[in-house]
Structures are given as structure tokens and as C-alpha cells.
Design a protein around this motif. Structure first.
Motif, PDB file in Angstrom:
ATOM      1  N   ASN A  25      10.829-122.060 -80.817  1.00 31.73           N
ATOM      2  CA  ASN A  25      11.623-120.881 -80.444  1.00 31.73           C
ATOM      3  C   ASN A  25      12.828-120.636 -81.346  1.00 31.73           C
ATOM      4  OD1 ASN A  25      10.019-120.203 -78.119  1.00 31.73           O
ATOM      5  ND2 ASN A  25      10.916-121.966 -77.084  1.00 31.73           N
ATOM      6  N   LYS A  27      14.898-119.258 -84.269  1.00 31.28           N
ATOM      7  CA  LYS A  27      14.767-118.092 -85.155  1.00 31.28           C
ATOM      8  C   LYS A  27      15.214-118.406 -86.582  1.00 31.28           C
ATOM      9  CE  LYS A  27      13.642-115.489 -81.624  1.00 31.28           C
ATOM     10  NZ  LYS A  27      12.229-115.086 -81.434  1.00 31.28           N
ATOM     11  N   THR A  28      15.847-119.541 -86.791  1.00 32.61           N
ATOM     12  CA  THR A  28      16.407-119.843 -88.116  1.00 32.61           C
ATOM     13  C   THR A  28      15.713-121.026 -88.784  1.00 32.61           C
ATOM     14  OG1 THR A  28      18.116-121.253 -87.118  1.00 32.61           O
ATOM     15  CG2 THR A  28      18.670-118.931 -87.479  1.00 32.61           C
ATOM     16  N   ASN A  34       8.749-123.566 -90.319  1.00 35.50           N
ATOM     17  CA  ASN A  34       7.866-122.461 -89.923  1.00 35.50           C
ATOM     18  C   ASN A  34       6.409-122.810 -90.156  1.00 35.50           C
ATOM     19  OD1 ASN A  34       9.702-120.568 -88.906  1.00 35.50           O
ATOM     20  ND2 ASN A  34      10.261-119.885 -90.965  1.00 35.50           N
TER      21      ASN A  34
END
Length: 411
Positions: A25, A27-28, A34
Motif C-alpha cells: 500500500n 505510494k512511495t 514496486n
């Protein structure tokens, strides 16, 4: 990454679930993170994480949080009651008993609510203690605490100790406040079962079968043998079995228990030997002579001929002939010859008794390391060898440390 190819719910405790959730979760994330997230999502792990989270919350006493997840797994049914502690079997009820995980969590929360307003309620303390015991590795509720329950090992030593101690605390509260002798007999039996679990936890060994999570095992599986009870008694356990027989043997519960419970019968069988009077006390002024005789007798006989020199024998011997400056060398020698005859349990018992009184006795650590090593207890063997090496270095005798000790510490 270590979980990528073999993503296994068994390896996911609550901390790991939360870390993976945070990673997914975030976002950075950087490009590498990723990449990991995409690989995990391709494996469709959401169900795995959801299940592991519910199990993890239940494992850590977070019953409301587990309920609040609204996970589909909460609708799963179990065919046993965690609130019962019957003498026979493990309280399984078959098709007649079907309660969902959600209903069980609601029941646990209702008991906690009662205890908050009335902490001395005997029956509520008993039911809550029984439930917590059954949530442990030793209870009947693996369905609520883990994906897979091994017959040989458990995952978290800290967690199991916490559950068993919590169960004991509530059982003791129930025992203090109950006025019903039948219930008290039942509580004492439950406390005895918890004490057996404590013994197992104390004597458990950390294993290295699995790379991704810790695992602990113990020698005893399924039941306590007579020899297990010898170890149990000489380590100071058994107060609840003794109290049960002494104070509640006239209850109907005890009469049923003695017929069904092999644990209680084995315990009593060994205790009969402990209570038998030996001739030790009649030797007071000839203590060294007795120990010298034992030393020579053990040295001369075969292992098979030493069957009467068991743990209970040395338990009674040390209670009647104390370990002191006059007897310590003889006791150490006796342990050495016991070890030579592969009677490692007896040697370990005597050497630990010696080290309780003489914690700087160098040779005892060396002998203790050998005894543990021959018992395939590498962890305790290395602890003893490390202490031996430490004391040898303190005495500037490191050049006299046997090579076998150095090699074993490296392995």
C-alpha cells in the motif's frame, strides 16, 4: 523475496503480514520495491494475507481486531469447543457441534467483558483459561491459531509461554474463588496440564529445518512416559497433580480422571518411588564412603546393569547426601562415569546440581557439554562448552582446551 517462490502462510506471523501490507500500500516505493509488489500481486496473495492476519490477531489475544476484519474466514465452522476441557479425547464434538470462528471470538469477548466487571468470577475465569489453553499449541484449537499444526514443532516460544501463563493465571484465580469441590478438582487437572506444557516449553529446542521462520521442538510427543515423569519430577514439577490427589481424591471428577488419565497414573507411579524410604539417611557419617562406592560401582558395571541408578535414585541421593566441598568431586566423578556409560539424563541432572552450588567448577561444564552432546542437544552442549572455554581462558589455560570442544563449537 525469500517468500516469492514458496509463499507459505505458515511463515507469516502478524508482524510479517503488516510489513507486506505496508509494502503493497506504500505510494512511495522505489522501483525494486514496486517489482516485488507486482510479483506478489501476480501470485494473488490477498487471500493468504487475509487469513494469516486473522490467525495472527487471534494468536496475539487481539480478538476484537480479528472480528473487525470481517474476513470470510470468520464464517468457517469448527467441530470442537475451545471452552471445554473434558477428560476424554480433545473435546471434539463432530457434526453436532458447529460454531463459527466469529461466534467463538464473540464468546471470548463476552468473557473478557464479564471479567472486567467481575475479575473474581470463578466459572468465567475457568472458561476463559480453558479457551486460552486450547488456543495454544497444546490445546484443541489449531484451526483458530495456525494454518497447519505440526505434531513435531511449534513456531513461537514467546507466544506459547504467554498463552500458557495467561491460562494458569486465570485458572489460579478460579481455584481461589470457587466453592465447588468438583470444579476445583477440574481446575487442578487443568493446571496440571498447563504445568506439563510449561515443562515442554522449558525443555524445547530451537530447530533450523525452515529458513524463513523459527521452529521449536521437544523430545516428548503425544504423551508423557514414565521416564518423562522422572525428568519432570526431578526438575521440580508436579504440584497440581499432588494437590489433586491429596485434597480432591474423594470427588467424582477425580474418580473418573484416575480411570481415564494415563498422565496422572504415570505421575503417581513415579511418585511412589520418590516416597519410598531408602537407606540413604542411615549413612550420615559415611557419606563419602557411600559416594566412593557408587563411583566404583558405576565405573565397573555395564550400562544394562545400572538400570536402578536412574534419575529418581539420584534425586533422592542428592536430597540425602548434599553436594558440598567434601562431596562435590565424588559427585562430579559419578556423573563422568554415568556419561561414559551413556546414562546422559542422570549425568546431566547431577552436573547441573553441582553447578547450582559451584558455578565456577570448570570440569563440570566440560562434562556437561559432553553429556548434552551425546543426548543430541547441541544447543545446551554449546552453552556448556562456551562457559568451559570462558573459564579456561580466565585461568590462562586456553592451551589445554581439548580440540574436540573447539571443533564442536565451530560446527
Amino acid at each position: 523475496m525469500s517468500q516469492m517462490d514458496y509463499f507459505d502462510e505458515r511463515s507469516l506471523d502478524l508482524n510479517r503480514v503488516n510489513r507486506i501490507d505496508e509494502l503493497i500500500n506504500n505510494k512511495t516505493n522505489n522501483s525494486f520495491e514496486n517489482y516485488i509488489v507486482s510479483k506478489l500481486k501476480n501470485k494473488n496473495i490477498q487471500k493468504t494475507l487475509e487469513n494469516a492476519k486473522v490467525y495472527g490477531l487471534i494468536n496475539n489475544f487481539k480478538f476484537k481486531e480479528a472480528l473487525d476484519t470481517n474476513s470470510e474466514i470468520l464464517n468457517d465452522k469448527v467441530t470442537f469447543s475451545i471452552f471445554e476441557n473434558s477428560i476424554k479425547g480433545n473435546n471434539r464434538k463432530g457434526e453436532k457441534y458447529q460454531e463459527t470462528i466469529k461466534e467463538i471470538l464473540e464468546h471470548l469477548l463476552s468473557l473478557e467483558k464479564i471479567l472486567k466487571s467481575n475479575p473474581n468470577d470463578a466459572l468465567t475465569n475457568y472458561k476463559y483459561a480453558t479457551a486460552i489453553y486450547n488456543l495454544s499449541y497444546f490445546g484443541n484449537s489449531a484451526k483458530l491459531t495456525t494454518i497447519y499444526k505440526s505434531s513435531y514443532s511449534f513456531k513461537s516460544l514467546k507466544l506459547e509461554k504467554e498463552r500458557i501463563q495467561t491460562s494458569i493465571n486465570h485458572y489460579k484465580k478460579a481455584l481461589q474463588t470457587s466453592k465447588d469441590s468438583e470444579l476445583k478438582a477440574k481446575i487442578l487437572y487443568s493446571l496440571a496440564k498447563n504445568e506439563l506444557a510449561l515443562y515442554d516449553l522449558k525443555n524445547s529446542k530451537k530447530e533450523s529445518y525452515y529458513k524463513n521462520y523459527d521452529s521449536y521442538s521437544f523430545d516428548r510427543l503425544y504423551y508423557f512416559s514414565v521416564n518423562d515423569y522422572k525428568k519432570y519430577i526431578v526438575q521440580g514439577y508436579g504440584e497440581f497433580f499432588k494437590k489433586l490427589e491429596k485434597e480432591y481424591s474423594n470427588t467424582n471428577y477425580y474418580k473418573d480422571l484416575i480411570q481415564e488419565c494415563g498422565n496422572l497414573r504415570y505421575f503417581q507411579k513415579v511418585m511412589q518411588r520418590v516416597s519410598v524410604n531408602d537407606s540413604f539417611k542411615s549413612i550420615n557419617t559415611n557419606e563419602r564412603k557411600v559416594l566412593k562406592y557408587l563411583e566404583k560401582d558405576i565405573q565397573a558395571k555395564s550400562r544394562k546393569a545400572l538400570k536402578d541408578y536412574d534419575l529418581i535414585y539420584f534425586f533422592k541421593l542428592t536430597n540425602n547426601i548434599p553436594i558440598n566441598s567434601k562431596t562435590v568431586t565424588l559427585y562430579n566423578n559419578i556423573a563422568y562415569y554415568l556419561q561414559e556409560k551413556r546414562k546422559s539424563d542422570e549425568a546431566i541432572y547431577l552436573l547441573n546440581k553441582v553447578l547450582e552450588i559451584y558455578p565456577k567448577r570448570v570440569v563440570a561444564y566440560y562434562n556437561l557439554g559432553d553429556a548434552y552432546w551425546d543426548s543430541y542437544d547441541r544447543s545446551n552442549a554449546k552453552k556448556a562448552y562456551k562457559k568451559y572455554v570462558e573459564l579456561m581462558k580466565e585461568a590462562n589455560k586456553q592451551n589445554k582446551i581439548p580440540q574436540v570442544v573447539i571443533q564442536r563449537l565451530k560446527g
